[in-house]
Design an enzyme around this catalytic site. Structure first.
Site, PDB file in Angstrom:
ATOM      1  N   ARG A  32       0.882  -1.177   0.000  1.00 39.51           N
ATOM      2  CA  ARG A  32       0.000   0.000   0.000  1.00 39.51           C
ATOM      3  C   ARG A  32       0.910   1.215   0.000  1.00 39.51           C
ATOM      4  O   ARG A  32       1.693   1.420   0.945  1.00 39.51           O
ATOM      5  CB  ARG A  32      -0.912  -0.006   1.229  1.00 39.51           C
ATOM      6  CG  ARG A  32      -1.629   1.324   1.422  1.00 39.51           C
ATOM      7  CD  ARG A  32      -2.728   1.271   2.458  1.00 39.51           C
ATOM      8  NE  ARG A  32      -3.878   0.563   1.925  1.00 39.51           N
ATOM      9  CZ  ARG A  32      -5.097   0.623   2.460  1.00 39.51           C
ATOM     10  NH1 ARG A  32      -5.321   1.326   3.545  1.00 39.51           N
ATOM     11  NH2 ARG A  32      -6.110  -0.038   1.911  1.00 39.51           N
TER      12      ARG A  32
ATOM     13  N   HIS B 290      -7.327   0.747  -6.421  1.00 43.54           N
ATOM     14  CA  HIS B 290      -7.524  -0.126  -5.252  1.00 43.54           C
ATOM     15  C   HIS B 290      -8.184  -1.418  -5.755  1.00 43.54           C
ATOM     16  O   HIS B 290      -9.354  -1.700  -5.447  1.00 43.54           O
ATOM     17  CB  HIS B 290      -8.400   0.589  -4.224  1.00 43.54           C
ATOM     18  CG  HIS B 290      -8.369  -0.021  -2.853  1.00 43.54           C
ATOM     19  ND1 HIS B 290      -7.604  -1.127  -2.529  1.00 43.54           N
ATOM     20  CD2 HIS B 290      -9.033   0.318  -1.705  1.00 43.54           C
ATOM     21  CE1 HIS B 290      -7.782  -1.425  -1.261  1.00 43.54           C
ATOM     22  NE2 HIS B 290      -8.649  -0.573  -0.741  1.00 43.54           N
TER      23      HIS B 290
ATOM     24  N   GLN C 278     -10.114  -3.998  -3.490  1.00 43.74           N
ATOM     25  CA  GLN C 278     -11.417  -3.520  -3.025  1.00 43.74           C
ATOM     26  C   GLN C 278     -12.506  -3.874  -4.032  1.00 43.74           C
ATOM     27  O   GLN C 278     -13.585  -4.359  -3.662  1.00 43.74           O
ATOM     28  CB  GLN C 278     -11.368  -2.002  -2.817  1.00 43.74           C
ATOM     29  CG  GLN C 278     -12.662  -1.431  -2.282  1.00 43.74           C
ATOM     30  CD  GLN C 278     -12.955  -1.929  -0.874  1.00 43.74           C
ATOM     31  OE1 GLN C 278     -12.116  -1.833   0.002  1.00 43.74           O
ATOM     32  NE2 GLN C 278     -14.142  -2.468  -0.661  1.00 43.74           N
TER      33      GLN C 278
ATOM     34  N   ASP D  92     -17.204   7.102  -1.518  1.00 44.04           N
ATOM     35  CA  ASP D  92     -15.992   6.943  -0.710  1.00 44.04           C
ATOM     36  C   ASP D  92     -15.716   8.296  -0.061  1.00 44.04           C
ATOM     37  O   ASP D  92     -16.363   9.304  -0.382  1.00 44.04           O
ATOM     38  CB  ASP D  92     -14.836   6.516  -1.639  1.00 44.04           C
ATOM     39  CG  ASP D  92     -13.565   6.141  -0.894  1.00 44.04           C
ATOM     40  OD1 ASP D  92     -13.603   5.993   0.344  1.00 44.04           O
ATOM     41  OD2 ASP D  92     -12.512   6.008  -1.551  1.00 44.04           O
TER      42      ASP D  92
ATOM     43  N   CYS E  24     -16.298   1.453   0.564  1.00 40.96           N
ATOM     44  CA  CYS E  24     -15.129   0.618   0.875  1.00 40.96           C
ATOM     45  C   CYS E  24     -14.735   0.697   2.347  1.00 40.96           C
ATOM     46  O   CYS E  24     -14.068  -0.192   2.857  1.00 40.96           O
ATOM     47  CB  CYS E  24     -13.964   1.000  -0.032  1.00 40.96           C
ATOM     48  SG  CYS E  24     -13.342   2.660   0.232  1.00 40.96           S
TER      49      CYS E  24
ATOM     50  N   ARG F  38     -13.480  -8.920   1.451  1.00 40.85           N
ATOM     51  CA  ARG F  38     -12.048  -8.649   1.211  1.00 40.85           C
ATOM     52  C   ARG F  38     -11.235  -9.899   1.570  1.00 40.85           C
ATOM     53  O   ARG F  38     -10.300 -10.286   0.881  1.00 40.85           O
ATOM     54  CB  ARG F  38     -11.564  -7.464   2.074  1.00 40.85           C
ATOM     55  CG  ARG F  38     -12.171  -6.106   1.721  1.00 40.85           C
ATOM     56  CD  ARG F  38     -11.666  -5.569   0.399  1.00 40.85           C
ATOM     57  NE  ARG F  38     -10.211  -5.498   0.343  1.00 40.85           N
ATOM     58  CZ  ARG F  38      -9.459  -4.500   0.844  1.00 40.85           C
ATOM     59  NH1 ARG F  38     -10.040  -3.475   1.424  1.00 40.85           N
ATOM     60  NH2 ARG F  38      -8.141  -4.510   0.717  1.00 40.85           N
TER      61      ARG F  38
HETATM   62  N1  NVA Z   1      -9.943   6.495  -1.299  1.00 43.07           N
HETATM   63  C1  NVA Z   1      -9.549   6.113   0.041  1.00 43.07           C
HETATM   64  C2  NVA Z   1      -9.748   4.643   0.229  1.00 43.07           C
HETATM   65  C3  NVA Z   1      -9.391   4.114   1.597  1.00 43.07           C
HETATM   66  C4  NVA Z   1      -9.565   2.632   1.701  1.00 43.07           C
HETATM   67  C5  NVA Z   1      -8.105   6.497   0.271  1.00 43.07           C
HETATM   68  O1  NVA Z   1      -7.294   6.335  -0.657  1.00 43.07           O
HETATM   69  O2  NVA Z   1      -7.781   6.978   1.354  1.00 43.07           O
HETATM   70  N1   CP Z   2     -11.228  -0.361   2.416  1.00 44.78           N
HETATM   71  C1   CP Z   2      -9.962  -0.428   2.870  1.00 44.78           C
HETATM   72  O1   CP Z   2      -9.013  -0.676   2.109  1.00 44.78           O
HETATM   73  O2   CP Z   2      -9.821  -0.228   4.206  1.00 44.78           O
HETATM   74  P1   CP Z   2      -8.474   0.007   5.023  1.00 44.78           P
HETATM   75  O3   CP Z   2      -7.930   1.352   4.652  1.00 44.78           O
HETATM   76  O4   CP Z   2      -8.887  -0.099   6.451  1.00 44.78           O
HETATM   77  O5   CP Z   2      -7.485  -1.084   4.643  1.00 44.78           O
END
Ligand code: NVA
Ligand code: CP
Length: 307
Positions: free
Chosen positions: A105, A132, A135, A221, A261, A289
């Site tokens: 990540r 992502h 997801q 989101d 998500c 997930r």
């Molecule tokens: N769009 C959000 C998703 C978190 C799972 C982010 O990138 O922070």
């Molecule tokens: N939806 C998701 O990826 O959640 P986290 O940021 O908690 O991993």
């Protein structure tokens, strides 16, 4: 041994491979629910590298790897050499000699691509600024569980055209459904960033109520994704009319599903009565997930299996 494959974007897997993954997900989920031991990845090690916070992604990968008989190691950039300027390529060379599969990540998609190009083992995108994909694997599996095939359906995306939105757009091309996006002015989908080839599976609307009209699924989101915190104040103002509320849900089909998500901000991108209401499947979505990623790791490490 399976050939080296990565999952950096949704389009890295072909439609038939994704269909196979969903078949495996059903089997793996049923075994888990029946408390049946299934250890195809015994002695395999997953390394998880986090440069941003996470609850679901860490938990689902770590628990998932244990449930498949393997082990998982958590690294974050704050307390490893990755945060002190060690080149991504060097880290990839070393980490991939000590593990069997890597999940990352991070910020720019380019970072994960550089890592993958120097990795001896499969690399999975656990979220970048651009995509992502794990997801949306879970989201589409969840849709299919509740409503059957997603082909030909209409998905309304309300809010920011972010990593999750981009991945929905990629998935629409693979699975042949439509995404109706509504963002505030200045936050529209960038066709190149979303990897769009044509407009067959994508339509943009100025009015979120129009985007939601007749939708089979409404999804949204956070207004401020990780890495964009400096824009938070401005975004709160710009996105104020893009909350998914009960009125917007009524514009959709009567059997519409709601997904997010997570983590969610009730009162910002979604009203509490929607996310906690009868159309919401967010807890199934989060649980899936785990199951979809177990199928993904099995596929990347073992290829197609028979049992
Ligand atoms: N769009 C959000 C998703 C978190 C799972 C982010 O990138 O922070
Ligand atoms: N939806 C998701 O990826 O959640 P986290 O940021 O908690 O991993």
């Amino acid at each position: 041994m399976a050939t080296l494959r990565h999952f950096l974007q949704m389009k890295d897997l072909a439609k038939d491979e994704l269909a196979y993954l969903f078949d495996r997900t059903r089997i793996i989920k049923a075994r888990f629910k029946a408390y049946q031991r299934y250890w195809p990845l015994q002695d395999r090690t997953l390394v998880m590298i986090f440069e941003k916070a996470s609850t679901r992604t860490r938990l689902s990968f770590e628990a998932g790897m244990h449930q498949l008989g393997g082990s998982a190691i958590y690294l974050n950039t704050r307390d490893s050499q990755l945060g002190r300027g060690e080149p991504v390529e060097d880290a990839a060379e070393v980490i991939s000699r000590m593990s069997d599969i890597v999940m990352i990540r991070t910020y720019e998609q380019e970072i994960i691509e550089r890592f993958a190009s120097h990795s001896r083992v499969p690399v999975i995108n656990g979220l970048t600024n651009e995509y992502h994909p794990c997801q949306i694997l879970a989201d589409i599996f969840t849709f299919i569980e509740h409503r059957g095939p997603i082909q030909g359906k209409s998905v309304a995306w309300i809010g920011d055209s972010n990593n999750v939105c981009n991945t929905w757009l990629q998935a629409a091309e693979v699975f042949d459904f439509k995404v109706r996006v509504s963002t505030p002015p200045g936050y529209e989908v960038e066709a190149e960033r979303a990897g769009l080839h044509g407009t067959d599976h994508f339509e943009q609307f100025a009015d979120p109520m129009v985007a939601a009209r007749g939708a089979d699924l409404v999804t949204t989101d956070v207004w401020t994704s990780m890495g964009f915190e400096a824009e938070n104040e401005e975004r709160l103002r710009d996105f104020a009319d893009w909350q998914v509320d009960a009125e917007m849900m009524r514009a959709a089909r009567s059997d519409v599903l709601f997904m997010h998500c997570l983590p969610a901000h009730r009162g910002e991108e979604v009203a509490a009565e929607v996310i906690d209401g009868p159309h919401s499947v967010v807890w199934d979505e989060a649980e899936n997930r785990l199951h979809t990623q177990k199928a993904l790791m099995e596929f990347l490490l073992l290829g197609r299996v028979e049992d």
